[in-house]
Design an enzyme around this catalytic site. Structure first.
Site, mmCIF file in Angstrom:
data_model
loop_
_atom_site.group_PDB
_atom_site.id
_atom_site.type_symbol
_atom_site.label_atom_id
_atom_site.label_comp_id
_atom_site.label_asym_id
_atom_site.label_seq_id
_atom_site.Cartn_x
_atom_site.Cartn_y
_atom_site.Cartn_z
ATOM 1 N N ASN A 84 0.844 -1.198 0.000
ATOM 2 C CA ASN A 84 0.000 0.000 0.000
ATOM 3 C C ASN A 84 0.877 1.245 0.000
ATOM 4 O O ASN A 84 2.111 1.149 -0.014
ATOM 5 C CB ASN A 84 -0.949 -0.018 1.206
ATOM 6 C CG ASN A 84 -0.205 -0.171 2.519
ATOM 7 O OD1 ASN A 84 0.560 0.684 2.927
ATOM 8 N ND2 ASN A 84 -0.420 -1.314 3.186
ATOM 9 N N LYS A 101 -12.291 -3.686 17.603
ATOM 10 C CA LYS A 101 -10.913 -4.071 17.940
ATOM 11 C C LYS A 101 -10.672 -4.128 19.441
ATOM 12 O O LYS A 101 -9.862 -4.906 19.926
ATOM 13 C CB LYS A 101 -9.914 -3.100 17.302
ATOM 14 C CG LYS A 101 -10.046 -2.943 15.796
ATOM 15 C CD LYS A 101 -9.686 -4.202 15.047
ATOM 16 C CE LYS A 101 -9.734 -3.965 13.544
ATOM 17 N NZ LYS A 101 -9.383 -5.158 12.757
#
Length: 391
Positions: free
Chosen positions: A208, A337
């Site tokens: 990325n 998360k």
């Protein structure tokens, strides 16, 4: 905040030397004691009398102009709280990197043991020269802050990267450096940075656009705030603290597991790939007559979630890069998360985020509070993040 601070400014022989007059004026206006050391060539671009009037101090040039029992290069180094060299030529940068002390300025730099900031300015081809870049990396590894030159029209007629960065940026860096508190002294801060690389075959990979700059800035700031800083990164980076170079998401997870138990803060600024190829090809995948190539991907471990599930005393900070619905996606992520804080980046803007020197973020915590940090350099944002999560 600069009142009473002794700021030592080194000026070398570059056309941008005249700009330092404004920097001296700004420091004096805030009550700082400013002392100036020039190389002889610097006086070809700005006069000694001008610098003396602005600093209200003697300007030092000659190496053996000793007025008392203590040599000038030692007394200047001892008295100053910080040293800035701007503009810094390729010549002076190379000398400092290699420990050459053949004039008063380089001798002071060699004897200086506190915070040093160097702002290079030179022709764009000189800046890109391999030897200069190697010397820049040497200085960074010693903990010297480098304010990289800006791109634009240069005095030599070239168009490229080589202009002295803005006076405001130099002033801000000095202000930040002198006002760093040691609130993280005795703490261990582990930071991840950069985008992970997932190999497809020996020549291809999935990755990325993450540059790692935000993570680097946080790791630097933690170190300057007294912490034991550990940087786990996929990028090449030089710093005076522990750096663990990794490649893939699995590598990063293994490195984090090694450092986790003793850490006080885990800051996950890296852009970790969500997927990797199921079957890595040991040989280069050849082009075929088919117009399509199918790669089967499998999920990488959810590193952030796994760390949150096993944390005891650690504060875990996640990052999310979003191109739309920033707060909605960030709220969903922090709930999923289980991290203590989440730093949300808007990557749809070209002036912040990936590869930019600036950022603007929103910090969410598990209790629902939201804190927006307005656009600033990543160094400033890094410090603000650490101060906020430390409380």
């Amino acid at each position: 905040m600069l009142s009473g601070k002794c700021i030592l400014i080194g000026i070398t022989g570059g056309i941008a030397a005249y700009k330092i007059c404004e920097l001296i004026r700004k420091f004096k206006k805030k009550g700082a004691d400013v002392k100036v050391v020039c190389t002889p060539n610097a006086l070809n671009f700005v006069t000694k009398l001008t610098l003396q009037n602005l600093s209200q101090n003697e300007v030092y040039v000659e190496e053996f102009d000793v007025k008392n029992w203590k040599p000038e290069h030692i007394s200047l180094a001892d008295e100053a709280d910080i040293m800035i060299i701007a503009p810094a030529t390729a010549n002076t940068i190379s000398k400092i990197a290699r420990g050459i002390a053949d004039n008063l300025l380089t001798s002071v730099a060699c004897a200086f043991s506190k915070k040093m900031i160097i702002a290079p300015a030179m022709n764009c081809n000189m800046w890109k020269n391999q030897a200069v870049q190697e010397n820049i990396n040497i200085l960074k590894a010693r903990g010297i802050e480098i304010l990289e030159p800006e791109s634009g029209f240069l005095a030599c007629g070239y168009l490229g990267k080589g202009r002295l960065c803005s006076i405001e940026k130099i002033y801000g860096a000095v202000d930040e450096a002198l006002n760093y508190s040691q609130i993280l002294k005795g703490k261990k801060v582990v930071v991840t940075a950069g985008g992970t690389v997932e190999d497809i075959d020996p020549v291809r990979y999935i990755s990325n656009y993450s540059s790692g700059k935000m993570g680097f800035a946080i790791s630097d700031a933690a170190y300057q705030m007294g912490a034991e800083s550990v940087l786990i990164t996929t990028k090449n980076f030089e710093a005076p603290y522990k750096i663990i170079k990794v490649k893939s998401a699995m590598d990063m997870q293994n490195a984090l597991n090694e450092e986790f138990d003793q850490a006080d803060y885990i800051i996950m600024a890296a852009a970790v790939a969500d997927y990797r190829v199921k079957e890595y090809s040991k040989q280069k995948i050849k082009k075929t007559e088919s117009d399509n190539l199918t790669l089967e991907l499998v999920k990488n471990p959810d590193i952030l979630r796994s760390l949150c599930e096993k944390k005891t005393h650690q504060t875990v900070v996640g990052f999310c890069a979003e191109s739309e619905n920033l707060l909605q996606n960030a709220n969903e992520k922090i709930a999923k998360k289980g991290c203590d804080f989440l730093v949300a980046n808007d990557i749809s803007r070209s002036d912040i985020g990936f590869s930019s020197d600036d950022n603007e973020v929103t910090i969410l915590d598990k209790s629902g509070r939201i804190k927006k940090l307005e656009k600033a350099s990543k160094q400033v944002i890094a410090r603000q993040i650490l101060e906020y999560i430390h409380g």
